[in-house]
Scaffold this active site. Structure first.
Site, PDB file in Angstrom:
ATOM      1  N   ASP A 129       0.834  -1.203   0.000  1.00  0.00           N
ATOM      2  CA  ASP A 129       0.000   0.000   0.000  1.00  0.00           C
ATOM      3  C   ASP A 129       0.869   1.253   0.000  1.00  0.00           C
ATOM      4  O   ASP A 129       1.433   1.635   1.024  1.00  0.00           O
ATOM      5  CB  ASP A 129      -0.922  -0.030   1.231  1.00  0.00           C
ATOM      6  N   CYS A 159      -9.952   8.890  -8.657  1.00  0.00           N
ATOM      7  CA  CYS A 159     -11.121   9.643  -8.211  1.00  0.00           C
ATOM      8  C   CYS A 159     -10.994  11.086  -8.677  1.00  0.00           C
ATOM      9  O   CYS A 159     -10.007  11.754  -8.377  1.00  0.00           O
ATOM     10  CB  CYS A 159     -11.252   9.577  -6.697  1.00  0.00           C
ATOM     11  N   HIS A 257     -32.086 -16.284  15.519  1.00  0.00           N
ATOM     12  CA  HIS A 257     -33.507 -16.575  15.686  1.00  0.00           C
ATOM     13  C   HIS A 257     -33.881 -16.451  17.164  1.00  0.00           C
ATOM     14  O   HIS A 257     -33.008 -16.436  18.044  1.00  0.00           O
ATOM     15  CB  HIS A 257     -33.786 -18.010  15.221  1.00  0.00           C
ATOM     16  N   GLU A 326     -27.824 -23.307   9.708  1.00  0.00           N
ATOM     17  CA  GLU A 326     -26.830 -23.535  10.759  1.00  0.00           C
ATOM     18  C   GLU A 326     -25.806 -24.587  10.336  1.00  0.00           C
ATOM     19  O   GLU A 326     -26.077 -25.426   9.462  1.00  0.00           O
ATOM     20  CB  GLU A 326     -27.546 -23.965  12.050  1.00  0.00           C
TER      21      GLU A 326
END
Length: 469
Positions: A129, A159, A257, A326
């Site tokens: 980076d 950009c 749930h 699950e």
């Protein structure tokens, strides 16, 4: 020609593998998920305040989550470690010889660490980076990759939207260590001058000049893309992921749930309905969602009865996903932990030794579950506001992705019943709010016991089992 070797089954993962002298041979791939025959070096490209570090961190988090050992190497951090006090943009001026020398030293130090990670420590992907704005700098890094046997993939973020750039400066750069205790306007002015230092020499990836390179160009945070020469499976997954992420403000709500009949009895898996308290939670969840007044909320459930019953109480459309079911406990479905210890003490111990990689006989592991849930993560990255009503193991996997938790931590993340987790993506991470909806429920969380030996006494195996009927 050598005769075929006998096969034996690995007791942890239930994978068939050759063995000799009564012992399993080493598996062909011992370094996590093998998706490429050589390591990959991802090289970020772009001016400051274009979201490179945001992309780097998200990509690193995603690849680690799917089982590809990945590390980010931020050259700016190397510079901050070397030069303890940041003074001004003048450090980045192209004619600042001292600054140029230090920045080159930092880049070389980062590349040395990249080599160590990929060539010595078993890493699969390194994310380099830095701005890497000149063709000369990118050629140096590409040659470094070739010399070390790495595939190099460039990710350029472009950009031109002033509003996006300004927002990025405010959200990220002004929180940078470079601008601690600096006036906001002064910091913004300095950072804008820093960007100018790179603009004159910036050479974007070019479809003709760079036609032999593998890369993706991302324009205005995903408005359009250019993809060139994707070389292998891992690069195609990187491209697919980067084409799904966005920066629109939103929240993701995760909950289990309502309490089920089998939860009350301490039994795992199965397809039971809700208990009376579980139905009460479903009503409370409906009220909570209504009070939040969430714009364009989508609701997802598994295809299991207890999540669908919970969603039904909301009175809104919902979508059922089979992949949200699950974890499959195989032969242990609908057993209590005590019954598993009685019937399968070896399996119970093996699971405690490595809960993430352990696979139930005829069932799944958490590692399997992560692979199953990848389409859900991709769709969550594409969507805006979503409520996911799921299950304990599933919620742990999703939460581990958003919170960047290691595989060893994932199976022990606490996801209590009747609690909603509100996840709001922020600059380099995720803000988490835990909201308990004031409906009592059993505890289903079992911590790793101290003794995980296969010869342990039953009472030590069961010491962390939560109370149940």
């Amino acid at each position: 020609m050598a005769s075929p070797r006998e096969l034996t089954q690995n007791p942890l993962k239930k994978i068939w593998m050759p063995y000799s002298n009564g012992r399993p041979a080493l598996h062909a791939c011992q370094r996590g998920v093998c998706m490429t025959n050589c390591p990959t070096l991802i090289v970020m490209v772009g001016l400051p305040a274009r979201g490179k570090t945001y992309i780097s961190k998200k990509l690193t988090r995603y690849l680690n989550w799917i089982g590809v050992p990945t590390r980010e190497f931020n050259v700016g951090q190397y510079r901050r470690n070397m030069v303890k006090t940041y003074k001004s943009f003048e450090f980045f001026l192209p004619d600042n010889e001292e600054g140029l020398k230090i920045r080159k030293q930092c880049a070389l130090a980062a590349l040395r660490d990249v080599r160590r990670f990929l060539s010595e420590e078993g890493g699969h992907v390194a994310v380099f980076d830095a701005t890497n704005t000149t063709r000369e700098r990118r050629a140096t890094i590409f040659n470094f990759g070739e010399q070390n046997g790495y595939k190099t993939f460039f990710v350029e973020s472009i950009c031109v939207d002033p509003e996006v750039i300004a927002a990025n400066i405010v959200q990220v750069k002004l929180g940078s260590p470079d601008y601690v205790n600096r006036d906001s306007d002064e910091a913004t002015e300095d950072f804008m001058r820093r960007i100018e230092c790179y603009e004159n020499s910036y050479e974007s990836l070019d479809e003709d000049l760079d036609r032999d390179l593998s890369y993706i160009k991302i324009m205005d945070v995903g408005q359009s893309y250019v993809v060139n020469r994707v070389a292998d499976h891992i690069q195609s997954r990187i491209v697919y992921y980067l084409m799904n992420i966005h920066v629109t403000p939103r929240s993701i709500y995760l909950c289990r749930h309502g309490e089920s009949e089998l939860n009350l009895k301490g039994r795992i898996g199965g397809d039971p309905g809700l208990s009376p308290r579980g139905r009460e939670f479903a009503k409370s969840l409906a009220q909570f969602i209504s009070d939040q007044n969430i714009k364009d909320l989508k609701v997802w459930t598994s295809q299991m009865k207890r999540t669908i019953q919970t969603a039904e109480a909301l009175g809104v459309p919902y979508e059922q996903w089979k992949v949200l079911n699950e974890i499959d406990a195989g032969v242990c479905e609908e057993m209590t932990y005590e019954e598993i210890q009685d019937n399968y003490p070896l399996e119970f111990a093996l699971r405690d030794q490595d809960k993430y990689r352990y696979r139930y006989p005829k069932g799944e592991s958490y590692e399997d579950l992560v692979q199953r849930l990848e389409p859900v993560i991709m769709e969550l990255e594409r969507q805006e506001n979503v409520l996911v009503i799921c299950h304990q193991a599933v919620m742990r996997c999703l939460l581990a992705y958003f919170l960047d938790k290691a595989a060893e931590q994932l199976p022990y993340l606490k996801c209590p019943l009747h609690t909603v987790l509100k996840l709001t993506p922020v600059a380099y991470g995720c803000k988490v709010e835990s909201i308990f909806l004031n409906v009592a429920a059993v505890n289903t969380h079992r911590d790793r016991p101290q003794n995980v030996d296969i010869s342990r006494p039953p009472e030590e195996a069961l010491v962390t089992v939560p109370a149940h009927q």
